[in-house]
Enzyme design. Sequence first.
Site: not given
Length: 325
Positions: A55, A208, A291
Amino acid sequence: MKYRNVGKAGIKVSEIALGSWLTKLEDTEAVDAAMQVANDAFDAGVNFYDCADAYSGGDAEKFLGTFIAQHTREDLVVSSKVYFGTGKSVNGRGLSRKHIFNNCERSLKNLNTDYIDLYYCHRFDETTPLEETLQALSDLVDQGKILYYGVSEEWSAARLERAERIISERGLHPLTVIQPQYNMMDRYIEHEIIETAERYGMGITPFSPLAQGLLTGKYRKGEPLPAGSRATWQADHQINDLLTDDNLDKVEALRGVADELGLTMPALALAWILRLPVISSVIVGAHTPKQLASNIAAAGVELPADALKQIDDILGFRRFERHVG
């Protein structure tokens, strides 16, 4: 926040985990914003932080290492992954003993820690004997550099079964955790992987969970794409492939279920995943405190049976009776 064991292992993780895949680190302002979200998550009870050596070219691990240094290590469950290339060497990719050992050391240095709680194989390596990979991971457990190991994508139920046979034959440390993709729009793990995980006491920590942002409800049929959303990123084709009229109609119907339950769309989507006992934690991404709060609201939510049936009717799936009872 609620906590669950990772499979049959003793380690406990928060139902909501914070992932680093999409953490923005391009400038000081972005880093400060990401650190605020990470600390807000900790304050809300999140103890599980997921990362990978690939990442942001290693910068995500270094960022997480800075965060770890601000907290008591015992309070955190930290994961990373190995497989992808992080250098130019011919041995700088895959799941060979050499690459696993080299990159585990790299990750430990980046994360500024003596051990990694959960260490995943990021993909399956067809060029390396599975025996070699599993032995290397078990040896890292013996050395105390990782506490538990697991796998992520491309590990089918058949591959998991094969791994279990090798582990049993060699007396290796167990394969503890699986990190596949799983959400309302992609339920492939329900066919075989969940049953395999249950049989061997593996925990599942899906990524996800919001289907690349589709299940946030921010994309609506006939309306312009929200500014700054993933669908406006030129390199992001996955979310654009999901933005079909049929999927948007399903999300609109799911929005009605969320409204009836007093939940946001993200909270509904995450609580739906957490309906399964085999799920240990759901890995989310969050760029803003808003969020993050919307995601964390899913912790501890138990969806009623009639809502679960309504969701499956909307999605066009037969209700998963064996696991939601």
